[in-house]
Design a protein around this motif. Structure first.
Motif, PDB file in Angstrom:
ATOM      1  N   GLU A  42       0.814  -1.211   0.000  1.00  0.00           N
ATOM      2  CA  GLU A  42       0.000   0.000   0.000  1.00  0.00           C
ATOM      3  C   GLU A  42       0.851   1.267   0.000  1.00  0.00           C
ATOM      4  OE1 GLU A  42      -2.780  -0.249   3.166  1.00  0.00           O
ATOM      5  OE2 GLU A  42      -4.267  -1.303   1.942  1.00  0.00           O
ATOM      6  N   ARG A  43       2.111   1.098   0.396  1.00  0.00           N
ATOM      7  CA  ARG A  43       2.984   2.276   0.369  1.00  0.00           C
ATOM      8  C   ARG A  43       3.138   2.790  -1.066  1.00  0.00           C
ATOM      9  NH1 ARG A  43       8.317   1.189   3.395  1.00  0.00           N
ATOM     10  NH2 ARG A  43       7.714   2.264   5.271  1.00  0.00           N
ATOM     11  N   LEU A  44       2.911   1.918  -2.025  1.00  0.00           N
ATOM     12  CA  LEU A  44       3.045   2.311  -3.423  1.00  0.00           C
ATOM     13  C   LEU A  44       1.731   2.734  -4.045  1.00  0.00           C
ATOM     14  CD1 LEU A  44       5.352  -0.287  -5.098  1.00  0.00           C
ATOM     15  CD2 LEU A  44       5.759   2.134  -4.729  1.00  0.00           C
ATOM     16  N   SER A  45       0.639   2.494  -3.314  1.00  0.00           N
ATOM     17  CA  SER A  45      -0.662   2.642  -3.961  1.00  0.00           C
ATOM     18  C   SER A  45      -0.935   4.094  -4.321  1.00  0.00           C
ATOM     19  CB  SER A  45      -1.745   2.144  -3.027  1.00  0.00           C
ATOM     20  OG  SER A  45      -1.824   3.043  -1.948  1.00  0.00           O
ATOM     21  N   GLY A  46      -2.084   4.289  -4.924  1.00  0.00           N
ATOM     22  CA  GLY A  46      -2.530   5.638  -5.175  1.00  0.00           C
ATOM     23  C   GLY A  46      -1.883   6.291  -6.377  1.00  0.00           C
ATOM     24  N   PRO A  47      -1.555   7.544  -6.214  1.00  0.00           N
ATOM     25  CA  PRO A  47      -1.215   8.369  -7.378  1.00  0.00           C
ATOM     26  C   PRO A  47      -0.073   7.820  -8.233  1.00  0.00           C
ATOM     27  CG  PRO A  47      -1.444   9.705  -5.409  1.00  0.00           C
ATOM     28  CD  PRO A  47      -1.482   8.287  -4.968  1.00  0.00           C
ATOM     29  N   ILE A  48       0.888   7.136  -7.630  1.00  0.00           N
ATOM     30  CA  ILE A  48       1.997   6.628  -8.439  1.00  0.00           C
ATOM     31  C   ILE A  48       1.501   5.496  -9.338  1.00  0.00           C
ATOM     32  CG2 ILE A  48       4.222   5.433  -8.360  1.00  0.00           C
ATOM     33  CD1 ILE A  48       4.530   8.257  -7.539  1.00  0.00           C
ATOM     34  N   LEU A  49       0.797   4.532  -8.728  1.00  0.00           N
ATOM     35  CA  LEU A  49       0.339   3.389  -9.522  1.00  0.00           C
ATOM     36  C   LEU A  49      -0.705   3.807 -10.562  1.00  0.00           C
ATOM     37  CD1 LEU A  49       0.274   0.366  -7.082  1.00  0.00           C
ATOM     38  CD2 LEU A  49       2.050   1.155  -8.637  1.00  0.00           C
TER      39      LEU A  49
END
Lengths: 122, 507
Positions: free
Chosen positions: B373-380
């Motif tokens: 989840e540290r990677l989730s959101g706007p980057i992915l």
């Protein structure tokens, strides 16, 4: 002669040169080698317009260490200002304007080089 | 008496011509330097004077005022030394005052009068050329870099005496110093044929390269994520002349440009301990480019991506969108280009064994979820392709070395890029990866078999944002297949690649 004596003699010679230079400008020499507890004023002169000029003379026997004028530091100028006030008070001279000049005298192979910088401030 | 000479203040890769004025006036001998210099530049007074004297020329014995105009622009660096020395010498009439006109000077002085290499010669000369300057004087060992700029007469000087000769119009001896340290032999690019097995991942890499899609590789340790990612540049096409200049200018700012322009896409793989300013650029007063700008027109690879600091990852969002990074400091804002292709790699969990058959994962399901989840959101959101890698079977390992070489794949990628360029150039884009969803859905021809996508959307297999990603990838697959429109099978493949991601996410 010792090194100190040579230096002193050179300084006195330089002051002679500077005094002649000032006289050639038509200024009146008021004082020379005036001592006070803070030090010595080399020359004090009055210009045509009444301005009293305190002159610091720096003499060198060559240009090996650069211009003699470079030896005038901020602290030295501050001291000159202080001594100028002192001299004016002691001699009860009222001057419309007061200025500090530096005259650099360099003895060169072909003769003498005089560099006169007027109105020194830092 | 006064005179002037010219240099360049660099803010990012963009520059401003700086006029260095020197005036000799009445007053005790003193050198005053004004015009918002930083401390390295302020010390130029103390470098230039001994250097001039060591070259047998006099330094003015009066009050010397040096002004760098425009005076309100903060200036940094040591490259103004040559222009300062030239302006002072011209003010003293030791060189013809008119000889410094139309001439930009870059170079640092040593006390004995030798000239040192400086950063940013290339962007400075490009600026000077646009400003109408016709001549340039640079350190002798940077002559090759300076000659990359067409349309300027360039001299390389190794000493201040050389500079004086040039300004007098006298010929100077060719530089005796070796022209720059020879570039460390460009390390040969890694080749894709060294990757054992992983056919699906190789395909994902090829699609990513062809469409310039950001790519996410996920899998347990040792499956080849890093191997694959580091081989991405080897299948990317050469930089265009304009791109090559942009990349070379950044390299020049870092003092890393050799004798020629950079022609291959750069690869930058910062360690996950990278600080914010290392990543986006920064530094006191005048910022230096960071990793995202070093990866401009190339690949930024974040290995062990969840280990990066959250603020560092978040800082990638704006540049991913705009292709630029603005670094604001109190006195000025610096802008660097940062249009990079992002490749992120991560383990499925902290220990790396989550979801691996026969793997012994020691993480709780919650920990594993939180790790990703540290990677989730706007980057992915910006990543079109997610590829899950599994450990290769023994059979495919023994077949190692039989995979296609980078050259073969690169040919297909190049052709796909040309096809995209023909289709997208009128719309103002270059690659499928850059095309926004609205254009995909409304301007470009509708793919055959679009009902597949409607179906997947209704069934909840893809989200509406996922639809855009599938469409982008489908176009790239069509381009790789040499097709001018998206056929049903291309869409199927794209959907399948997307499904793999969903399966992985569910695991």
């Amino acid at each position: 002669m010792s090194v100190a004596r040579v230096t002193r003699a050179l300084g006195a010679w330089g002051e002679d040169v500077a005094e002649r230079h000032i006289e050639r400008l038509g200024w009146t020499v008021l004082d020379r080698n005036w001592r006070c507890p803070r030090g010595e004023l080399d020359l004090v002169a009055r210009q045509h317009d009444g301005t009293v000029v305190f002159v610091e003379v720096k003499t060198r026997s060559g240009r090996g260490y650069g211009s003699p004028l470079e030896a005038v530091t901020v602290a030295k100028i501050a001291k000159l200002h202080e001594m100028a006030q002192w001299w004016l008070r002691e001699h009860q001279v009222r001057a419309p304007r007061v200025r500090i000049d530096v005259i650099g005298v360099v003895r060169e192979a072909g003769g003498v080089d005089v560099d006169h910088v007027r109105g020194v401030t830092r | 008496m006064s005179a002037s000479a010219f240099s360049v203040a660099l803010i990012g890769t963009e520059g401003t011509i700086v006029e260095v004025e020197a005036a000799v006036g009445a007053g005790l001998p003193r050198t005053v330097l004004v015009g918002l210099p930083d401390s390295a530049l302020y010390e130029a007074r103390d470098r230039c004077k001994p250097a001039v004297q060591a070259s047998g020329l006099p330094w003015p014995e009066h009050l010397l005022t040096i002004n760098l105009t425009p005076a309100a622009l903060p200036k940094a660096g040591t490259h103004y030394d040559l222009a300062i020395a030239a302006a002072v010498l011209a003010a003293g009439r030791h060189v013809p005052p008119e000889s410094t006109s139309n001439t930009v000077m870059m170079g640092e002085l040593k006390l004995d009068g030798r000239v040192q290499a400086v950063r940013g010669v290339l962007p400075a000369l490009v600026t000077a050329l646009h400003a109408g300057m016709t001549r340039a004087i640079v350190p002798a060992n940077q002559l090759a870099e300076a000659r990359l700029v067409d349309g300027m007469t360039v001299w390389g000087v190794s000493t201040l005496s050389d500079l004086v000769d040039v300004l007098h119009g006298r010929p100077i001896s060719e530089p005796t110093v070796p022209p720059a340290e020879p570039n460390p032999e460009p390390t040969p690019e890694l080749d894709l044929s060294e990757v054992a097995g992983q056919h699906e991942a190789r395909w994902a890499l090829e699609v990513a390269a062809a469409g310039r899609h950001h790519l996410y590789l996920q899998g347990p340790p040792g499956v080849g994520k890093t191997m694959l990612a580091s081989r991405l540049p080897s299948i990317l096409p050469d930089l265009s002349p304009a791109e090559s200049l942009e990349v070379s200018m950044i390299r020049s700012l870092l003092g890393e440009l050799g004798d020629g322009l950079v022609t291959r896409p750069p690869f930058c793989d910062p360690h996950h301990s990278a600080s914010l300013s290392a990543m986006v650029g920064g530094g006191p007063r005048v910022a230096r480019p960071g990793c995202i700008s070093m990866a401009h027109r190339g690949v930024l690879f974040l290995d062990e991506a969840p280990e990066f600091a959250t603020n560092v990852l978040d800082a990638l969002r704006t540049p991913l969108e705009s292709g630029w990074v603005n670094i604001a400091r109190a006195q000025l804002t610096t802008r660097f280009p940062a249009r990079f292709q992002l490749v992120i790699a991560s383990n499925p969990c902290k220990c790396g064994q989550h979801g691996v058959a026969e793997g012994k994962c020691r993480c709780s399901p919650n920990d594993a979820r939180r790790y990703l989840e540290r990677l989730s959101g706007p980057i992915l959101d910006r990543v079109d392709l997610q590829q899950h890698l599994l450990p290769p079977s023994r059979a495919s390992l023994t077949a190692a070395g039989t995979g296609e070489s980078s050259a073969v794949v690169a040919d297909r990628v190049r052709e796909a890029r040309q096809r995209q360029a023909r289709r997208l150039a009128p719309l103002g884009f270059r690659c499928n990866g850059d095309v926004p969803g609205s254009v995909l859905r409304s301007t470009l021809p509708v793919p055959r078999g679009i009902e597949l996508l409607d179906h997947a959307l209704i069934r909840g297999h893809v989200t509406s944002r996922g639809v855009d990603k599938v469409l982008r990838v489908a176009w790239t697959i069509a381009d790789l297949a040499g097709s001018d429109r998206v056929e049903r099978k291309h869409l199927q493949t794209a959907l399948a690649m997307r499904q793999g991601e969903l399966i992985g996410a569910a695991a």
